[in-house]
Design a protein around this motif. Structure first.
Motif, short mmCIF file in Angstrom:
data_model
loop_
_atom_site.label_atom_id
_atom_site.label_comp_id
_atom_site.label_asym_id
_atom_site.label_seq_id
_atom_site.Cartn_x
_atom_site.Cartn_y
_atom_site.Cartn_z
N ASN A 1 0.84 -1.19 0.00
CA ASN A 1 0.00 0.00 0.00
C ASN A 1 0.89 1.24 0.00
OD1 ASN A 1 -1.86 2.03 0.35
ND2 ASN A 1 -2.95 1.04 2.04
N VAL A 2 1.00 1.87 -1.17
CA VAL A 2 1.81 3.09 -1.29
C VAL A 2 0.92 4.33 -1.40
CG1 VAL A 2 3.75 1.86 -2.32
CG2 VAL A 2 2.00 2.84 -3.81
N GLY A 3 -0.39 4.14 -1.15
CA GLY A 3 -1.31 5.27 -1.21
C GLY A 3 -1.27 6.09 0.06
N GLU A 4 -2.19 7.04 0.15
CA GLU A 4 -2.18 7.97 1.29
C GLU A 4 -2.46 7.26 2.61
OE1 GLU A 4 -6.76 9.68 0.96
OE2 GLU A 4 -5.10 10.86 0.16
N ASN A 5 -3.14 6.12 2.56
CA ASN A 5 -3.42 5.37 3.78
C ASN A 5 -2.31 4.39 4.14
OD1 ASN A 5 -5.90 6.64 3.95
ND2 ASN A 5 -6.99 5.00 2.87
N GLY A 6 -1.34 4.23 3.25
CA GLY A 6 -0.28 3.25 3.46
C GLY A 6 0.81 3.77 4.39
N PRO A 7 1.60 2.88 4.96
CA PRO A 7 2.69 3.29 5.86
C PRO A 7 3.80 4.01 5.10
CG PRO A 7 2.83 0.95 5.39
CD PRO A 7 1.54 1.42 4.78
N GLU A 8 4.42 4.95 5.77
CA GLU A 8 5.45 5.76 5.14
C GLU A 8 6.61 4.91 4.63
OE1 GLU A 8 6.43 9.30 3.52
OE2 GLU A 8 4.65 8.91 4.74
N VAL A 9 6.95 3.87 5.36
CA VAL A 9 8.11 3.05 4.99
C VAL A 9 7.95 2.43 3.61
CG1 VAL A 9 7.23 0.96 6.14
CG2 VAL A 9 9.69 1.26 5.81
#
Length: 533
Positions: free
Chosen positions: A296-304
Motif C-alpha cells: 500500500n503506497v497510497g495515502e493510507n499506506g505506511p510511510e516506509v
C-alpha cells in the motif's frame, strides 16, 4: 461490414447446440446427476454487476449466459450471440442474438444487454468492475464511470429485439475475448426494478443460464437446478450443481475422501503424495492466476513502503523457489512478472532478479535496506493481511521467515474474505495477499490492474506505465510494450510477485466434462455429466 465468426463452431451454431454433452463409448450415466464442489469462502454476490471473485464467477456462469462462452480449450464459441459483424474500421460490432428465454419464460432481448451494461457503469451501482467496460473500450464508458456523462450514452444499443450493436472508441483486437466475462452478462430489468437489491435472492433471481438458483445458505452452500427454459436444455445432462463452503482446505479434502465432495483443491504440499496414491483423481494444470503481496503506497499506506528501496528489498528476499518447490509442491511456478507465463503471446522481459542467485538477491536486499537506514537494529515493521485459508497462512509464515533476518518484522493478520476485499478496496491495509485471475487470455487482463485508474489496491501510479498500456490498445505489436510495462513493475515494485498458479485438485473420476486445457479453468455445469460408479 464484414461478417466474422468467433470460431469454426459458430458456422454450425444455427443447427447444433453449442456444446452437446456426449458420454464416451462404454460409459453409463448415473441415475442421479449431481455435481458437488468445494468453495473456500461465501459467495459475495450473485449480481453480475457486483461480482469480483472467481468463486462467484463459477456460479454466475451457470445462472446466466453472455454473448460468448468458452469451449474446453478456452476458445470463444456462441452463447447468446449466434454471429457478429465488424465494421471496416473495427469500431462497430453488431451481434445477432439467438432465440432464448429467461428462467421465468420471458424472452431474452438485446435491450437486456443494454440495460445490464449501462447498469455496470452507472456510478450509483458502485460496481467494482465498471473499469472492465473501459478496458473493453466501449464508447463513453470512461466518462460515464466518472459521472461526466449519462449512462444512456454508453456505446451499446438495441437495434431490435435480436440485434445488439456495440461501438468502441478504438479498434480492440481482444474485444471478443472479453465477452464471456460475468460483467457482460444480461440481467432482467423488470426483476431488478421489482426487487431492488434482493433480486438475486432465491425465489427472486431470474437468469438465462443452464441452471436456476434453488437455494443459497450464505457461507454454507449454494444449490443450482437445471433450468428447463434454457435454450439448449435438452442437451444438459447435469440436474444439480452444489457448492459447499469449507474454510479449511484440509477438512475439505477429508470430506472429498469421504465422498461428500466431487472436487476439492489439494492443500499445499500434498500433491506429490496424492498424485502417487490417486493418479486418476489428482490433477495439476496451468491456471491463469498470479499471487502477490501488494504494497500500500497510497495515502493510507505506511510511510516506509513509499520508499522503493524497501519494497525492492522485500521482493528480492522472498524465496519463491522454496515456496513453489517445498511449500506448494503442486506444479506452480515462481513469479517474477505479474502476467502469468502461459498467457497467449506474452514473453517476459529478460534479466532481473530471476537470473540472480539467491545469495546475490539477499546481499542486494541488505544493501538497499541499509541505504534506507533499516536493518536488524532498526527493523521495518509491517502488517501482512491475508484471507482465511491454510495455504495463505503457510505462505505468509514463509514470507515472515524470509524477511525477518534482514530486519523486516512482519505481523500476520488473518481476516475473512469479505473483510479482506473490503479493506483492499478502501486502502485499509499495509501489505496484503492478493491474487488476480485472467478475465480473458491476453496480457492486459493482468497489466491493466496496475494502471493508475485500474483496480490497483495499493494506489501505485506511473505515467510511463499508463502511457504504454494506452499505446498498446491500438498497437500492432504489443509484445515490446508489455515487456517494458513488466520492467517498470520490476523497477518500481508496487508488489512482490510470488507465484503463478496451477490448478491442483482432486476430482471424482465419475464427473466428466471438466476442462483441463482451459487456462482460465472456465467450466459450465451444462457440459458436465456423472457416470455410474
Amino acid at each position: 461490414m464484414t461478417k466474422l465468426f468467433a470460431t469454426t463452431a459458430l458456422l454450425t451454431a444455427l443447427a447444433l447446440p453449442a456444446f452437446a454433452v456426449q458420454p464416451a463409448e462404454g460409459e453409463t450415466l448415473a441415475e442421479t446427476q449431481t455435481y458437488t464442489y468445494w468453495l473456500l469462502d461465501a459467495i459475495k454476490s450473485l449480481d453480475p454487476a457486483l461480482n469480483t471473485d472467481v468463486e462467484g464467477s463459477d456460479v454466475q456462469r451457470n445462472l446466466y449466459e453472455g454473448l460468448m462462452i468458452e469451449d474446453a480449450q478456452g476458445a470463444m464459441i456462441p452463447g447468446m450471440a449466434l454471429s457478429h459483424e465488424v465494421s471496416e474500421d473495427g469500431l462497430t460490432y453488431t451481434f445477432t442474438l439467438r432465440d432464448a428465454n429467461w428462467s421465468n419464460g420471458e424472452p431474452v432481448t438485446a435491450d437486456d444487454f443494454v440495460y445490464a451494461w449501462q447498469r455496470v457503469v452507472t456510478p450509483e451501482t458502485a460496481s467494482e468492475y465498471a473499469w472492465y467496460l473501459e478496458l473493453m473500450n466501449v464508447a463513453n464508458a470512461t466518462a460515464i464511470v466518472a459521472g461526466e456523462m449519462a449512462p444512456d450514452q454508453l456505446g451499446v444499443a438495441a437495434l431490435d429485439d435480436k440485434t445488439l450493436q456495440v461501438t468502441l472508441t478504438t479498434p480492440t483486437p481482444y474485444f471478443i475475448k472479453t465477452l464471456s466475462h460475468t460483467t457482460t452478462y444480461p440481467v432482467p430489468r423488470a426483476v431488478v426494478e421489482e426487487h431492488g437489491d434482493a433480486w438475486t435472492q432465491p425465489g427472486n433471481l431470474v437468469g438465462n443460464g443452464a441452471f436456476t438458483l434453488a437455494s443459497h445458505n450464505l457461507g454454507v452452500e449454494i444449490v443450482l437446478q437445471k433450468n428447463p427454459e434454457y435454450w439448449d436444455a435438452e442437451n444438459v445432462v447435469m440436474e444439480t450443481v452444489r457448492g459447499v463452503t469449507v474454510n479449511d482446505n484440509n477438512v475439505a479434502l477429508t470430506r472429498y475422501q469421504a465422498g461428500e465432495l466431487d472436487r476439492v483443491q489439494i492443500p499445499a504440499g500434498q500433491y506429490p503424495r496424492l498424485s502417487e496414491q490417486y493418479p486418476d483423481q489428482a490433477i495439476s494444470v496451468p491456471n491463469g492466476c498470479s499471487y502477490a503481496y501488494v504494497f500500500n503506497v497510497g495515502e493510507n499506506g505506511p510511510e516506509v513502503l513509499k520508499d522503493q528501496r524497501v519494497r525492492e528489498a522485500m521482493a528480492l528476499s522472498l524465496n519463491r523457489e522454496i515456496i513453489v518447490d517445498q511449500v506448494l509442491q503442486g506444479g506452480q511456478r515462481p513469479a517474477y512478472t505479474w502476467t502469468h507465463w502461459a498467457i497467449e503471446g506474452f514473453a517476459a522481459p529478460e534479466g532481473g532478479m530471476e537470473d540472480m542467485p539467491m545469495e546475490d538477491r539477499l546481499a542486494r536486499a541488505t544493501e538497499l535496506l541499509a541505504e534506507a537506514s533499516y536493518g536488524p537494529d532498526n527493523p521495518v515493521r509491517l502488517q501482512l493481511q491475508y484471507n482465511t485459508d491454510d495455504n495463505h497462512r503457510l505462505l505468509a509464515i514463509a514470507a515472515q521467515q524470509f524477511w525477518r533476518p534482514l530486519g523486516i518484522e512482519i505481523e500476520l493478520n488473518n481476516v475473512e474474505w469479505a473483510v479482506h476485499t473490503d479493506r483492499l478496496q478502501s486502502g485499509d491495509f499495509e501489505v496484503a495477499r492478493y491474487a488476480w485471475c485472467a478475465d480473458y487470455n491476453e496480457a492486459t487482463t493482468f497489466l491493466d490492474w496496475f494502471r493508475t485508474d485500474g483496480y490497483n489496491s495499493g494506489k501505485w501510479s506511473n505515467e510511463e506505465y499508463d502511457a504504454l498500456l494506452e499505446e498498446a490498445r491500438t498497437a500492432e505489436d504489443t509484445a515490446p510494450l508489455y515487456q517494458r510495462a513488466e520492467e517498470i513493475l520490476a523497477e518500481e515494485v508496487p508488489a512482490a510477485f510470488v507465484y503463478h498458479y496451477a490448478k491442483v485438485d482432486m476430482i471424482n473420476p465419475a464427473i466428466k466434462g471438466l476442462p483441463t486445457e482451459n487456462l482460465r479453468n472456465t467450466w459450465y455445469g451444462k457440459d458436465l455429466y456423472r457416470t455410474a460408479e
